[in-house]
Design an enzyme around this catalytic site. Structure first.
Site, short mmCIF file in Angstrom:
data_model
loop_
_atom_site.label_atom_id
_atom_site.label_comp_id
_atom_site.label_asym_id
_atom_site.label_seq_id
_atom_site.Cartn_x
_atom_site.Cartn_y
_atom_site.Cartn_z
N ASN A 192 0.80 -1.23 0.00
CA ASN A 192 0.00 0.00 0.00
C ASN A 192 0.83 1.28 0.00
O ASN A 192 0.35 2.33 -0.40
CB ASN A 192 -1.03 0.01 1.14
CG ASN A 192 -0.42 -0.05 2.51
OD1 ASN A 192 0.76 -0.31 2.66
ND2 ASN A 192 -1.23 0.17 3.53
N TYR A 193 2.08 1.18 0.47
CA TYR A 193 3.01 2.31 0.37
C TYR A 193 4.38 1.75 -0.03
O TYR A 193 5.32 1.77 0.76
CB TYR A 193 3.17 3.02 1.72
CG TYR A 193 2.00 3.87 2.16
CD1 TYR A 193 1.90 5.21 1.76
CD2 TYR A 193 1.03 3.37 3.02
CE1 TYR A 193 0.85 6.00 2.20
CE2 TYR A 193 -0.02 4.16 3.46
CZ TYR A 193 -0.10 5.47 3.04
OH TYR A 193 -1.13 6.27 3.48
N ASP B 52 -0.32 -10.61 8.46
CA ASP B 52 0.00 -11.74 9.33
C ASP B 52 1.39 -12.33 9.13
O ASP B 52 1.96 -12.92 10.04
CB ASP B 52 -0.98 -12.90 9.06
CG ASP B 52 -2.35 -12.56 9.58
OD1 ASP B 52 -2.48 -11.52 10.25
OD2 ASP B 52 -3.29 -13.34 9.30
N GLU C 66 5.27 -3.73 11.79
CA GLU C 66 4.01 -2.99 11.82
C GLU C 66 3.03 -3.81 11.02
O GLU C 66 3.15 -3.94 9.80
CB GLU C 66 4.18 -1.59 11.26
CG GLU C 66 3.00 -0.70 11.63
CD GLU C 66 2.18 -0.34 10.42
OE1 GLU C 66 1.03 -0.82 10.34
OE2 GLU C 66 2.68 0.40 9.57
N CYS D 260 -3.27 0.51 6.92
CA CYS D 260 -3.30 -0.16 8.23
C CYS D 260 -3.97 0.74 9.26
O CYS D 260 -4.59 0.26 10.20
CB CYS D 260 -1.89 -0.54 8.66
SG CYS D 260 -0.77 0.84 8.63
N GLU E 10 -10.08 -7.19 9.52
CA GLU E 10 -9.88 -5.97 8.73
C GLU E 10 -10.11 -6.26 7.26
O GLU E 10 -9.43 -7.10 6.68
CB GLU E 10 -8.51 -5.33 8.97
CG GLU E 10 -7.31 -6.20 8.87
CD GLU E 10 -6.00 -5.39 8.91
OE1 GLU E 10 -6.04 -4.16 8.83
OE2 GLU E 10 -4.95 -6.02 8.98
O1 G3H Z 1 -0.71 1.21 5.98
C1 G3H Z 1 -0.04 1.56 6.93
C2 G3H Z 1 0.58 2.88 6.97
O2 G3H Z 1 1.65 2.90 7.87
C3 G3H Z 1 -0.42 3.95 7.28
O3 G3H Z 1 0.08 5.17 6.97
O4 G3H Z 1 -1.58 6.60 8.14
O5 G3H Z 1 -0.02 7.54 6.45
O6 G3H Z 1 -1.87 6.07 5.75
P1 G3H Z 1 -0.92 6.42 6.82
#
Ligand code: G3H
Length: 478
Positions: free
Chosen positions: A158-159, A236, A253, A287, A380
């Site tokens: 996602n990032y 997980d 994380e 997340c 989730e």
């Molecule tokens: O997806 C997990 C990321 O650490 C969340 O980051 O709060 O900037 O979207 P964010």
């Protein structure tokens, strides 16, 4: 090599000897967009060896020079924001504007880390022995922070850029070397980001980026004896990695089920806009997304109406058009989300919109009257589906939040700050936001999850410290 992106090691772009490639499926078209090398275990070994060798001289490179190179990489990264953002759009269906934001934020994170590193690592401690009972002033202790060695960085889809640099920059400023294993969806964006570090001129072997299937090289990487620290963000898998990893520091994380607790005196317009931002940005694939709303019954009807009105205005479609809701990352993810929706339907949740799906694209959905026996109350979705549980007391909300095996963030909406602080204290999560949706940033804030949400604390300063060890030298006086 035609259309297969090469992996990066020893300052070279290489073809894998496996002769195999991993396809990256565009979530929108559901067709192969890019291909990356399927690296072999031998190639991983090679990258580890190079990383070990390069780290030795990097650790001796003056701190200001390490910072200078990071500043350079940050500037190059920002210059390359358009092509990298385009990859993010194609690989992970991130809306076009958010994709650019991710790259710019990453450049800022790298510069900030360089700045912070020269301060945090530029200081040590001086202790004297006679403060401890029974000692004379005969010992002086000097401490400094030394690097750990080779850091293995595994960011999520996602990032793929931002959560890669949040590991790379602290690792490098602290004098470590780095092996990056990008997620498959997002690998090309990550390779492009690594190219920016290459252009900045980091030494040979210091940074490698190995691509391939987690199922083939994942365990090999995480259990590799050459790795001195793992920084992982994802699901997980992180729990499995933690169980298998050796005696090395771990920064994990993992997921979250961030609750949004809404009290009777809350500003409902503020809550509604934060639920939209928190629950539906990047289609809920964060997340830190709001993943459950726990609202006091007396204001629930009003809040649900306001959120419904805002959902109706969300645009749904391709990321190229910068739509609010874009296809989720994969077909299996869409199927999983659909499973949660069906379960909620069977168990009697109130659907505020019709459930609609086309390929990986799922229309935003608010589920009211969710009860604890529904899977969506606990799991989730990582998609644009948000459950609402109506509560009759604050305790009920806190109880639901704490019964979760996750403990990343949470938020509480009320005008009563004293109450908000007491609720924050009672919530078993790494962070509680008062009157705003959960979020990791600004990126220098501490960021951590309790329970299954993680190990350690991130944020620029914490990550730098985590990727170092204290070294003491004691001067013994006659
Ligand atoms: O997806 C997990 C990321 O650490 C969340 O980051 O709060 O900037 O979207 P964010």
């Amino acid at each position: 090599d035609g259309d297969v992106y090469r992996y990066y090691a020893d300052r070279e772009w290489k073809k894998s000897s496996s002769g195999k490639a991993v396809a990256i499926i565009n979530p929108t078209t559901r067709k192969t967009q890019y291909k990356v090398q399927a690296c072999t275990q031998e190639e991983v070994n090679k990258a580890m060896e190079s990383a070990k060798a390069a780290q030795k001289s990097w650790a001796k490179t003056p701190l200001w020079k390490r910072a200078e190179l990071l500043h350079k990489a940050a500037a190059i990264l920002k210059e390359h924001k358009a092509p990298i953002a385009e990859c993010l759009v194609k690989e992970i269906a991130k809306p076009a504007k958010d994709a650019v934001t991710e790259v710019v934020r990453s450049g800022d994170l790298v510069s900030y880390t360089a700045e912070e590193g020269v301060r945090v690592l530029g200081e040590g401690k001086f202790l004297v022995s006679d403060s401890f009972p029974g000692n004379e002033r005969t010992k002086y202790c000097l401490t400094s922070k030394i690097p750990l060695g080779v850091i293995l960085a595994i960011p999520p889809f996602n990032y793929p850029v931002n959560l890669a640099v949040s590991k790379i920059a602290p690792a490098l400023i602290a004098g470590n070397s780095l092996v990056l294993k990008p997620p498959t969806q997002g690998a090309v964006s990550a390779l492009h980001m690594v190219h920016c570090f290459h252009l900045a001129g980091f030494p040979k072997g210091l940074i490698s980026c190995v691509t391939g299937k987690g199922s083939e090289i994942g365990d090999f990487l995480t259990m590799h004896p050459g790795v001195n620290c793992i920084s992982f963000t994802g699901g997980d898998t992180g729990i499995a990695i933690s169980k298998k990893a050796g005696m090395i520091p771990l920064q994990m994380e993992l997921g979250g089920k961030d609750a949004c607790i809404v009290l009777e005196d809350a500003d409902l317009d503020l809550v509604a806009s934060n639920i939209i931002k928190g629950g539906f940005s990047y289609s809920g694939q964060r997340c830190t997304a709001v993943k459950i709303v726990l609202v006091m019954e007396s204001v629930a009807d009003a809040l649900v109406e306001k959120v419904k009105a805002k959902i109706a205005k969300l645009t749904v479609g391709p990321p190229e058009d910068d739509c609010d809701i874009t296809p989720v990352v994969s077909e299996s993810s869409a199927n999983f989300i659909e499973g949660l929706v069906k379960d909620a339907k069977e168990k009697g949740a109130t659907f505020c919109q019709d459930y609609k799906r086309d390929g990986n694209l799922i229309w935003p959905l608010l589920l009211d009257d969710v009860r604890p026996d529904m899977r969506i109350a606990w799991e989730e979705p990582f998609g644009p589906v948000l459950p609402v549980i109506r509560i009759n007391s604050i305790e009920e909300g806190i109880h639901h939040c704490n019964a979760s095996n996750f403990g990343l963030q949470g938020c509480v909406f009320t005008k009563d700050v004293n109450k908000a602080i007491l609720i924050s204290d009672a919530m078993e999560t790494g962070t509680v936001q008062i009157n705003s949706a959960p979020a990791r940033g600004p990126d220098h804030f501490p960021f951590q999850g309790l329970k299954d949400s993680g190990i350690g604390s991130q944020g620029v300063t914490n990550s730098i410290n985590m990727m170092t060890k204290i070294k003491s030298t004691v001067i013994n006086l006659p």
